[in-house]
Design a protein around this motif. Structure first.
Motif, short mmCIF file in Angstrom:
data_model
loop_
_atom_site.label_atom_id
_atom_site.label_comp_id
_atom_site.label_asym_id
_atom_site.label_seq_id
_atom_site.Cartn_x
_atom_site.Cartn_y
_atom_site.Cartn_z
N LYS A 103 -5.68 7.71 -7.41
CA LYS A 103 -5.03 7.59 -8.72
C LYS A 103 -3.52 7.79 -8.59
N LEU A 119 -2.07 4.62 -7.05
CA LEU A 119 -2.04 3.53 -8.03
C LEU A 119 -0.92 3.74 -9.05
N ILE A 167 -8.88 0.35 -15.47
CA ILE A 167 -7.64 0.83 -14.85
C ILE A 167 -7.28 2.20 -15.40
N LEU A 216 -6.72 -4.39 -5.93
CA LEU A 216 -5.44 -3.74 -6.21
C LEU A 216 -4.53 -3.77 -4.98
N TYR A 223 -3.80 1.25 0.79
CA TYR A 223 -3.93 2.64 0.35
C TYR A 223 -4.16 3.58 1.52
#
Length: 215
Positions: free
Chosen positions: A7, A10, A35, A54, A62
């Motif tokens: 999180k 993102l 989202i 994403l 990531y």
């Protein structure tokens, strides 16, 4: 060394590109609630399919960002809340008041650990509360960290708001069929109600306060 949660990764990607949950959802053809649940931490382990989607959209991996040794050294300046509001109202922010706190410098790691539920680093500001109506939560002259990206009462909490030309920092509680109850922490101040007919505007949500002690 810290491990960056998905999180946090993102939210950082979104902030760098000026995206919110709605615009990102449209861009990757996903539902906005999906989202939103990820960036608020409600969804702890997103589906691999959406993670890959994403990563492809942001052109970032990531896993390569997961172990970040520089997070704690990356500092952010949080500047003074700049909105102009009136000179009346107890527990309010008064612009230009002597002794006003004008700036905080914190690390990104501090933000992620202490105020993870914010609308974006660029929306954070430092305000100074004056008056004694919120004593018990903070004292006159103490700093408050506010989120200027919140301009609606998403849920009951402490907000910076104005009614007419008077500004306040108070707890707001929604009362069905009545209006919005304004509550002071100092119980010598009576609560009052914001009616639909009043010129009312939420300016920011208070995320964190510091209550000082004098020795």
């Amino acid at each position: 060394m810290c491990v960056m949660q998905f999180k946090q990764w993102l939210k950082l990607m979104m902030e760098q590109r000026g995206l919110n949950s709605a615009t990102l959802a449209d861009a990757i053809d996903e539902n906005q609630p999906t989202i939103y649940r990820i960036i608020t931490g409600e969804t702890k382990n997103p589906r691999l399919q959406i993670v890959k989607k994403l990563e492809y959209f942001f052109k970032a991996d990531y896993n390569k960002s997961m172990t970040n040794q520089n997070t704690d050294s990356d500092t952010i300046d949080i500047n003074k809340y700049q909105a102009v509001i009136g000179s009346k109202g107890d527990g309010m922010l008064r612009r230009g008041n002597a002794g006003e706190i004008t700036r905080l410098e914190v690390t990104k790691l501090w933000i992620s650990k202490n105020v993870p539920e914010n609308s974006g680093e660029h929306n954070l500001a430092v305000a100074t509360g004056f008056g004694d109506s919120m004593c018990g939560m903070f004292n006159s002259g103490d700093p408050l960290l506010v989120d200027t990206g919140v301009t609606d009462i998403e849920y009951d909490g402490v907000y910076l708001f104005r009614v007419g030309v008077e500004g306040f920092i108070k707890t707001l509680q929604r009362i069905p069929g009545e209006g919005i109850r304004v509550i002071s922490e100092n119980k010598k101040y009576e609560s009052w109600t914001i009616k639909d007919t009043m010129d009312f505007e939420v300016l920011a949500r208070v995320l964190k306060v510091w209550a000082s002690n004098t020795f």
